[in-house]
Design an enzyme around this catalytic site. Structure first.
Site, PDB file in Angstrom:
ATOM      1  N   ARG A 151      57.985  -2.836  42.512  1.00 11.51           N
ATOM      2  CA  ARG A 151      58.588  -3.287  41.265  1.00 11.51           C
ATOM      3  C   ARG A 151      58.206  -2.281  40.184  1.00 11.51           C
ATOM      4  O   ARG A 151      57.171  -1.607  40.284  1.00 11.51           O
ATOM      5  CB  ARG A 151      58.080  -4.675  40.885  1.00 11.51           C
ATOM      6  CG  ARG A 151      58.379  -5.763  41.913  1.00 11.51           C
ATOM      7  CD  ARG A 151      57.782  -7.087  41.465  1.00 11.51           C
ATOM      8  NE  ARG A 151      58.105  -8.167  42.400  1.00 11.51           N
ATOM      9  CZ  ARG A 151      57.329  -8.543  43.410  1.00 11.51           C
ATOM     10  NH1 ARG A 151      56.167  -7.922  43.609  1.00 11.51           N
ATOM     11  NH2 ARG A 151      57.678  -9.539  44.212  1.00 11.51           N
ATOM     12  N   LYS A 174      53.161  -9.860  41.863  1.00 16.30           N
ATOM     13  CA  LYS A 174      53.319 -11.093  41.099  1.00 16.30           C
ATOM     14  C   LYS A 174      52.238 -12.094  41.482  1.00 16.30           C
ATOM     15  O   LYS A 174      51.887 -12.223  42.648  1.00 16.30           O
ATOM     16  CB  LYS A 174      54.703 -11.710  41.370  1.00 16.30           C
ATOM     17  CG  LYS A 174      55.854 -10.986  40.674  1.00 16.30           C
ATOM     18  CD  LYS A 174      57.150 -11.755  40.873  1.00 16.30           C
ATOM     19  CE  LYS A 174      58.300 -11.118  40.104  1.00 16.30           C
ATOM     20  NZ  LYS A 174      59.569 -11.883  40.298  1.00 16.30           N
ATOM     21  N   HIS A 242      65.452  -1.744  39.252  1.00 17.58           N
ATOM     22  CA  HIS A 242      65.191  -2.743  40.293  1.00 17.58           C
ATOM     23  C   HIS A 242      66.131  -2.580  41.483  1.00 17.58           C
ATOM     24  O   HIS A 242      65.778  -2.969  42.603  1.00 17.58           O
ATOM     25  CB  HIS A 242      65.323  -4.155  39.716  1.00 17.58           C
ATOM     26  CG  HIS A 242      64.599  -5.191  40.522  1.00 17.58           C
ATOM     27  ND1 HIS A 242      63.215  -5.215  40.642  1.00 17.58           N
ATOM     28  CD2 HIS A 242      65.046  -6.225  41.274  1.00 17.58           C
ATOM     29  CE1 HIS A 242      62.858  -6.230  41.408  1.00 17.58           C
ATOM     30  NE2 HIS A 242      63.948  -6.856  41.812  1.00 17.58           N
ATOM     31  N   ARG A 245      64.638  -0.775  44.319  1.00 15.49           N
ATOM     32  CA  ARG A 245      63.832  -1.628  45.207  1.00 15.49           C
ATOM     33  C   ARG A 245      64.737  -2.344  46.211  1.00 15.49           C
ATOM     34  O   ARG A 245      64.398  -2.466  47.391  1.00 15.49           O
ATOM     35  CB  ARG A 245      63.049  -2.622  44.358  1.00 15.49           C
ATOM     36  CG  ARG A 245      62.256  -3.668  45.123  1.00 15.49           C
ATOM     37  CD  ARG A 245      61.393  -4.450  44.135  1.00 15.49           C
ATOM     38  NE  ARG A 245      61.049  -5.781  44.582  1.00 15.49           N
ATOM     39  CZ  ARG A 245      59.986  -6.097  45.290  1.00 15.49           C
ATOM     40  NH1 ARG A 245      59.158  -5.138  45.677  1.00 15.49           N
ATOM     41  NH2 ARG A 245      59.729  -7.349  45.633  1.00 15.49           N
ATOM     42  N   HIS A 268      57.211 -10.522  49.161  1.00 16.50           N
ATOM     43  CA  HIS A 268      57.878 -11.807  48.982  1.00 16.50           C
ATOM     44  C   HIS A 268      57.035 -12.919  49.599  1.00 16.50           C
ATOM     45  O   HIS A 268      56.570 -12.796  50.726  1.00 16.50           O
ATOM     46  CB  HIS A 268      59.260 -11.801  49.657  1.00 16.50           C
ATOM     47  CG  HIS A 268      60.275 -11.001  48.913  1.00 16.50           C
ATOM     48  ND1 HIS A 268      61.423 -10.530  49.505  1.00 16.50           N
ATOM     49  CD2 HIS A 268      60.328 -10.595  47.617  1.00 16.50           C
ATOM     50  CE1 HIS A 268      62.141  -9.863  48.609  1.00 16.50           C
ATOM     51  NE2 HIS A 268      61.490  -9.887  47.465  1.00 16.50           N
ATOM     52  N   TYR A 277      68.766 -10.031  51.778  1.00 15.62           N
ATOM     53  CA  TYR A 277      69.167  -8.656  52.044  1.00 15.62           C
ATOM     54  C   TYR A 277      70.014  -8.545  53.306  1.00 15.62           C
ATOM     55  O   TYR A 277      70.743  -7.566  53.480  1.00 15.62           O
ATOM     56  CB  TYR A 277      67.926  -7.759  52.154  1.00 15.62           C
ATOM     57  CG  TYR A 277      67.208  -7.615  50.842  1.00 15.62           C
ATOM     58  CD1 TYR A 277      67.682  -6.751  49.859  1.00 15.62           C
ATOM     59  CD2 TYR A 277      66.078  -8.359  50.557  1.00 15.62           C
ATOM     60  CE1 TYR A 277      67.037  -6.623  48.646  1.00 15.62           C
ATOM     61  CE2 TYR A 277      65.419  -8.246  49.345  1.00 15.62           C
ATOM     62  CZ  TYR A 277      65.910  -7.381  48.393  1.00 15.62           C
ATOM     63  OH  TYR A 277      65.269  -7.273  47.185  1.00 15.62           O
TER      64      TYR A 277
END
Length: 298
Positions: A151, A174, A242, A245, A268, A277
């Protein structure tokens, strides 16, 4: 009326217990502001007891402003979280909000870019005006987004002590979740090349990437870089930092990458997030089939 003390306590809880980042906290606070403004507006008495009528009126008010379904869904989630917190801590006598539902947001499919467009974006940096070390810096940042799936906040959060980059790099993502990401030799070399020309060195704890004045490089600078390159190369409007990514994930998947491995690389928490994806890749395969199969033109 929403008491300032209750709001502050909830935000502290989100930061300390849920480990939400600054951007998420800002968004949740804005969501609460929207409901608070609705309570204080027009015929809504600020001190009136909470009721289904008030909550339904707020939903209708957001819909009348044509807010995106994703925005409404997040605001409802924020409000339910706030009142659950207040109820558990006996701050407010809260009615049961189990019935409160937001419109189901559409399932977003990440927008990526082709391999050729990604390569063109990276190479175009060196044809722009500016000093050589700044070009090398920009290239190194984008290489970390595309080559390692970072990110933008993760790339710009690296410190001098993280370089030189080895075969693996530990990233804090995150919610302060840690993950190890393998480094491409090309990405490591790009960072080394940038540091070799960078005129600033603030020490081990200083930001790895700095501005032309030696200050921490901001995300907006990288966003403006991509915006300029997008115009120069006539790329689609969805091309952003982004999307590099996203390209990292879809290009790995398209070349046989394992979905679980890609989940780990992206950081994730849920496999369902990574599975989005697969839809991007399926779309690509369908288009190839239609464009190339001898029977598709009939």
């Amino acid at each position: 009326m929403i008491a300032a003390a209750h709001r502050a306590a909830w935000l502290r809880w989100l930061a300390s217990e849920k480990r939400y980042g600054a951007n998420t906290l800002d968004a949740y606070e804005r969501d609460l502001d929207d409901f608070s403004n609705y309570l204080n507006a027009g015929a809504n008495a600020a001190n009136a007891p909470l009721s289904r009528q008030i909550f339904r009126g707020w939903l209708a008010h957001m819909a009348s402003r044509q807010l995106a379904r994703t925005t409404i869904a997040r605001r409802v989630s924020s409000l339910r979280s706030f009142y659950r917190f207040c109820g558990r801590n006996k701050l407010v006598d809260v009615p049961d909000l189990g019935w409160l539902r937001a419109p189901q947001p559409p399932r977003a499919v990440p927008k990526s870019m082709s391999v050729d467009d990604a390569h063109a974006l990276l190479q175009a940096i060196f044809h722009r005006r500016g000093t050589d070390w700044v070009k090398k810096r920009d290239f190194a940042v984008l290489m970390l987004l595309y080559g390692a799936g970072l990110r933008i906040s993760e790339a710009l959060g690296l410190c001098r002590k993280d370089a030189p980059l080895g075969d693996w790099l530990t990233i804090t993502g995150k919610g302060d979740k840690m993950r190890d990401v393998p480094m491409l030799k090309a990405a490591s070399e790009a960072v080394d090349d940038y540091l070799g020309g960078c005129p600033f060195d603030g020490g081990a704890q200083a930001p790895l990437f700095v501005s032309s004045r030696g200050k921490p490089l901001g995300a907006r600078t990288v966003q403006r870089l991509i915006e300029g390159l997008r115009v120069e190369l006539d790329l689609p409007s969805h091309v952003t930092p982004h999307s590099l990514r996203h390209a990292f994930a879809t290009h790995l998947l398209g070349n046989g990458g394992d979905l679980r491995a890609i989940q780990e690389l992206l950081g994730h928490a849920s496999l369902s997030t990574t599975q989005r994806y697969t839809h991007v890749d399926e779309t690509h395969l369908i288009q190839i089939h239609r464009d190339t199969h001898p029977r598709a033109q009939r």
